[in-house]
Design an enzyme around this catalytic site. Structure first.
Site, PDB file in Angstrom:
ATOM      1  N   LEU A 149      32.317  58.003  13.680  1.00  0.00           N
ATOM      2  CA  LEU A 149      31.665  56.684  13.681  1.00  0.00           C
ATOM      3  C   LEU A 149      30.750  56.529  14.883  1.00  0.00           C
ATOM      4  O   LEU A 149      30.912  57.207  15.898  1.00  0.00           O
ATOM      5  CB  LEU A 149      32.705  55.560  13.662  1.00  0.00           C
ATOM      6  CG  LEU A 149      33.656  55.364  14.851  1.00  0.00           C
ATOM      7  CD1 LEU A 149      32.983  54.737  16.052  1.00  0.00           C
ATOM      8  CD2 LEU A 149      34.831  54.524  14.422  1.00  0.00           C
ATOM      9  N   ARG A 150      29.760  55.630  14.742  1.00  0.00           N
ATOM     10  CA  ARG A 150      28.860  55.316  15.856  1.00  0.00           C
ATOM     11  C   ARG A 150      29.116  53.884  16.286  1.00  0.00           C
ATOM     12  O   ARG A 150      29.217  52.992  15.434  1.00  0.00           O
ATOM     13  CB  ARG A 150      27.394  55.434  15.406  1.00  0.00           C
ATOM     14  CG  ARG A 150      26.982  56.828  15.007  1.00  0.00           C
ATOM     15  CD  ARG A 150      25.730  56.779  14.143  1.00  0.00           C
ATOM     16  NE  ARG A 150      25.978  56.060  12.886  1.00  0.00           N
ATOM     17  CZ  ARG A 150      25.039  55.765  11.999  1.00  0.00           C
ATOM     18  NH1 ARG A 150      23.791  56.089  12.210  1.00  0.00           N
ATOM     19  NH2 ARG A 150      25.349  55.128  10.876  1.00  0.00           N
ATOM     20  N   LYS A 175      33.339  68.729  15.451  1.00  0.00           N
ATOM     21  CA  LYS A 175      33.041  67.455  16.106  1.00  0.00           C
ATOM     22  C   LYS A 175      32.167  67.679  17.352  1.00  0.00           C
ATOM     23  O   LYS A 175      31.147  67.019  17.551  1.00  0.00           O
ATOM     24  CB  LYS A 175      34.346  66.757  16.483  1.00  0.00           C
ATOM     25  CG  LYS A 175      34.202  65.547  17.371  1.00  0.00           C
ATOM     26  CD  LYS A 175      33.452  64.412  16.688  1.00  0.00           C
ATOM     27  CE  LYS A 175      33.053  63.341  17.676  1.00  0.00           C
ATOM     28  NZ  LYS A 175      32.169  62.351  17.089  1.00  0.00           N
ATOM     29  N   CYS A 191      30.284  59.442  24.323  1.00  0.00           N
ATOM     30  CA  CYS A 191      30.598  60.717  23.657  1.00  0.00           C
ATOM     31  C   CYS A 191      29.665  61.878  23.990  1.00  0.00           C
ATOM     32  O   CYS A 191      30.140  62.928  24.419  1.00  0.00           O
ATOM     33  CB  CYS A 191      30.629  60.511  22.147  1.00  0.00           C
ATOM     34  SG  CYS A 191      32.029  59.513  21.619  1.00  0.00           S
TER      35      CYS A 191
HETATM   36  P1  NAD Z   1      38.524  53.905  24.338  1.00  0.00           P
HETATM   37  O1  NAD Z   1      38.522  54.331  25.742  1.00  0.00           O
HETATM   38  O2  NAD Z   1      37.633  52.785  23.893  1.00  0.00           O
HETATM   39  O3  NAD Z   1      40.012  53.507  23.905  1.00  0.00           O
HETATM   40  C1  NAD Z   1      41.137  54.276  24.163  1.00  0.00           C
HETATM   41  C2  NAD Z   1      42.348  53.353  24.123  1.00  0.00           C
HETATM   42  O4  NAD Z   1      43.514  54.155  24.254  1.00  0.00           O
HETATM   43  C3  NAD Z   1      42.378  52.335  25.272  1.00  0.00           C
HETATM   44  O5  NAD Z   1      42.532  51.030  24.734  1.00  0.00           O
HETATM   45  C4  NAD Z   1      43.608  52.751  26.095  1.00  0.00           C
HETATM   46  O6  NAD Z   1      44.262  51.647  26.696  1.00  0.00           O
HETATM   47  C5  NAD Z   1      44.466  53.420  25.035  1.00  0.00           C
HETATM   48  N1  NAD Z   1      45.465  54.352  25.557  1.00  0.00           N
HETATM   49  C6  NAD Z   1      45.360  55.251  26.567  1.00  0.00           C
HETATM   50  N2  NAD Z   1      46.512  55.919  26.713  1.00  0.00           N
HETATM   51  C7  NAD Z   1      47.360  55.465  25.775  1.00  0.00           C
HETATM   52  C8  NAD Z   1      48.697  55.783  25.406  1.00  0.00           C
HETATM   53  N3  NAD Z   1      49.379  56.725  26.036  1.00  0.00           N
HETATM   54  N4  NAD Z   1      49.277  55.098  24.392  1.00  0.00           N
HETATM   55  C9  NAD Z   1      48.584  54.139  23.739  1.00  0.00           C
HETATM   56  N5  NAD Z   1      47.325  53.787  24.031  1.00  0.00           N
HETATM   57  C10 NAD Z   1      46.709  54.454  25.046  1.00  0.00           C
HETATM   58  O7  NAD Z   1      38.233  55.206  23.482  1.00  0.00           O
HETATM   59  P2  NAD Z   1      37.309  55.356  22.178  1.00  0.00           P
HETATM   60  O8  NAD Z   1      35.878  55.178  22.536  1.00  0.00           O
HETATM   61  O9  NAD Z   1      37.895  54.554  21.076  1.00  0.00           O
HETATM   62  O10 NAD Z   1      37.523  56.917  21.879  1.00  0.00           O
HETATM   63  C11 NAD Z   1      38.756  57.430  21.430  1.00  0.00           C
HETATM   64  C12 NAD Z   1      38.550  58.871  21.030  1.00  0.00           C
HETATM   65  O11 NAD Z   1      37.660  58.941  19.921  1.00  0.00           O
HETATM   66  C13 NAD Z   1      37.910  59.750  22.132  1.00  0.00           C
HETATM   67  O12 NAD Z   1      38.465  61.026  22.079  1.00  0.00           O
HETATM   68  C14 NAD Z   1      36.449  59.780  21.735  1.00  0.00           C
HETATM   69  O13 NAD Z   1      35.805  60.935  22.198  1.00  0.00           O
HETATM   70  C15 NAD Z   1      36.532  59.764  20.230  1.00  0.00           C
HETATM   71  N6  NAD Z   1      35.374  59.162  19.575  1.00  0.00           N
HETATM   72  C16 NAD Z   1      34.797  58.034  20.091  1.00  0.00           C
HETATM   73  C17 NAD Z   1      33.708  57.466  19.438  1.00  0.00           C
HETATM   74  C18 NAD Z   1      33.032  56.248  20.003  1.00  0.00           C
HETATM   75  O14 NAD Z   1      31.922  55.955  19.567  1.00  0.00           O
HETATM   76  N7  NAD Z   1      33.626  55.521  20.920  1.00  0.00           N
HETATM   77  C19 NAD Z   1      33.196  58.060  18.272  1.00  0.00           C
HETATM   78  C20 NAD Z   1      33.820  59.194  17.762  1.00  0.00           C
HETATM   79  C21 NAD Z   1      34.909  59.747  18.428  1.00  0.00           C
END
Ligand code: NAD
Length: 431
Positions: free
Chosen positions: A151-152, A202, A258
């Protein structure tokens, strides 16, 4: 099905809300109590168009809840999806410590035959070590899969409801089957691969998109030197069906949560695996250097910054999000102040988040009104292409003031002749 989604950031909340919409019983889990409280009150703790409505519908139907308790979320879940962050560590390696910590907490709660899905972006080959780690904390049978997320931010709800593809990197046919059924209602092609291919796929997807940005920036530099216009060059290369007209963003380089970290991980991993100085190393270097190069260029264009009023428009890393991870505004504003300018900073959503990081130093005013931000500015920097910015009529403010003003179009979103017609000197990227 009963599903737990661990981590309620950008990916976790969208995933949980969409699965609830598909009719599943979903518990979102986070260690951040304040996030969970907000979510349970129907408030999304970040800006993502359409998400709050989806969240409220899910909660009203009783299908979507949020908790900080692993036993509440995981004990009844047939599928447990990990969506915690994997930021870059200082050496560029993906930091998987949040994934490991989530694994440690969920493992003792797993029910028999639960499927643990790693949605976080993780380096290829991580699943065997996760298996070992879980097995030390439970006696039940469990299954592992990697399902990277594509997702974006800004279009996350639409992307998740109608993805280009669903990727399932599963170790066994049974779990691949269960996860395929789960995602079938989305109507997207389902690609089943090994976990390693899913994980590398990915990184490859993000790095390729980052590469297009790095590539077109190099072409833009050549345009500056030769008198070509990068937008005209894009129209030429984009007409080639093998290349395509989409996703060309000459500018200050890529930012966000990302691309930078995923390119750095490939650069790091390639070196570790004996592949030496790969393309990814250079791509990362070019991107790190890019903002300073453009800033030096702009300094010449505007004949220095000292004593000038600058409107910085668009503070998030891209439009339709308030995410500031690696956003250009965060280095640009301090840079402008250091060079002696004053700044009026405008963004439709991200001002509270910018204030949290930069504070309100002397010389900076935050403006919630675009017209106010631009009024009186000697220099306008259109940094990020929010719709509010690219559709704004800058003519009124410029003509009224009748003075020499510069317009720096950081993402080539404006028609140069129109900007000149508004009374500015126009400076784009590579044109
Ligand atoms: P984010 O930083 O917005 O959110 C991560 C969440 O995980 C936070 O709310 C944090 O409090 C929580 N967390 C941390 N440790 C934890 C634990 N032990 N137990 C429960 N919760 C915990 O991250 P995001 O942007 O949603 O990205 C998540 C993953 O998805 C990453 O690996 C990222 O690379 C990938 N991703 C992100 C996007 C994007 O656009 N943001 C798109 C594709 C993939």
């Amino acid at each position: 099905m009963q599903i737990a989604v661990v981590g309620t950031g950008f990916v976790g909340v969208v995933t949980a809300a969409v699965l609830a919409k598909l009719g599943h019983q979903v518990a979102g889990l986070d260690i951040d109590q304040s996030k969970v409280d907000k979510l349970n009150a129907g408030v999304v703790p970040f800006y993502e168009p359409g998400l709050e409505d989806l969240l409220k519908v899910g909660e009203a139907s009783g299908k979507l809840t949020f908790t900080t308790s692993y036993s509440d979320a995981v004990a009844n879940a047939q599928i447990c999806i990990i969506a915690v962050g994997t930021p870059s560590s200082p050496e560029g390696k993906a930091d998987t410590s949040f994934v490991l910590s989530a694994i440690d907490s969920l493992a003792p709660e797993l029910q028999d035959d639960a499927i643990v899905v790693v949605k976080s972006t993780v380096p290829p080959g991580i699943l065997p070590s996760l298996r070992e780690r879980i097995a030390q904390k439970t006696t039940v049978q469990f299954h592992l899969a990697s399902m990277p997320e594509f997702l974006r931010e800004g279009t996350a709800v639409a992307d998740t409801l109608k993805p280009d593809r669903v990727v399932i990197g599963a170790e066994a046919e049974w779990s691949a089957g269960v996860l395929s059924e789960l995602h079938k209602p989305l109507g997207a092609p389902i690609i089943i691969t090994s976990p390693e291919s899913a994980q590398l796929g990915k990184y490859a997807a993000n790095s390729y998109l980052a590469l297009r940005i790095g590539f077109i920036n190099q072409i833009a530099d050549l345009c500056e030197k030769t008198g070509a216009d990068v937008q005209e060059v894009i129209s030429i290369i984009g007409a080639d069906a093998r290349i395509g007209p989409h996703y060309w963003y000459p500018g200050l380089g890529y930012g966000g949560s990302c691309f930078p970290k995923d390119v750095r991980e490939l650069a790091y991993a390639s070196k570790q695996l004996g592949l030496g100085e790969t393309l990814f190393v250079k791509l990362n270097e070019l991107n790190v250097e890019r903002p300073q190069e453009i800033f030096a260029h702009w300094t010449t264009d505007v004949d220095g910054w000292a004593g000038k009023a600058v409107a910085v428009l668009g503070l998030s890393f891209k439009p339709n999000t308030n995410d500031l991870r690696e956003a250009p505004s965060l280095w640009l504003i301090p840079q402008l102040l250091a060079a002696g300018a004053t700044v009026k900073a405008y963004d439709p959503q991200a001002i509270p988040e910018v204030k949290q990081i930069l504070g309100t130093p002397d010389g900076v005013e935050y403006e919630g009104d675009l017209g106010q931000a631009v009024a009186g500015a000697d220099i306008v920097i259109a940094l990020v292409e929010w719709k509010e910015i690219i559709t704004f009529n800058f003519g009124d403010t410029a003509v009224a003031e009748k003075k020499q003003r510069h317009f720096l179009d950081a993402r080539n979103q404006f028609v140069p002749e129109q900007v000149v017609g508004w009374g500015f000197s126009y400076h784009g990227i590579g044109r």
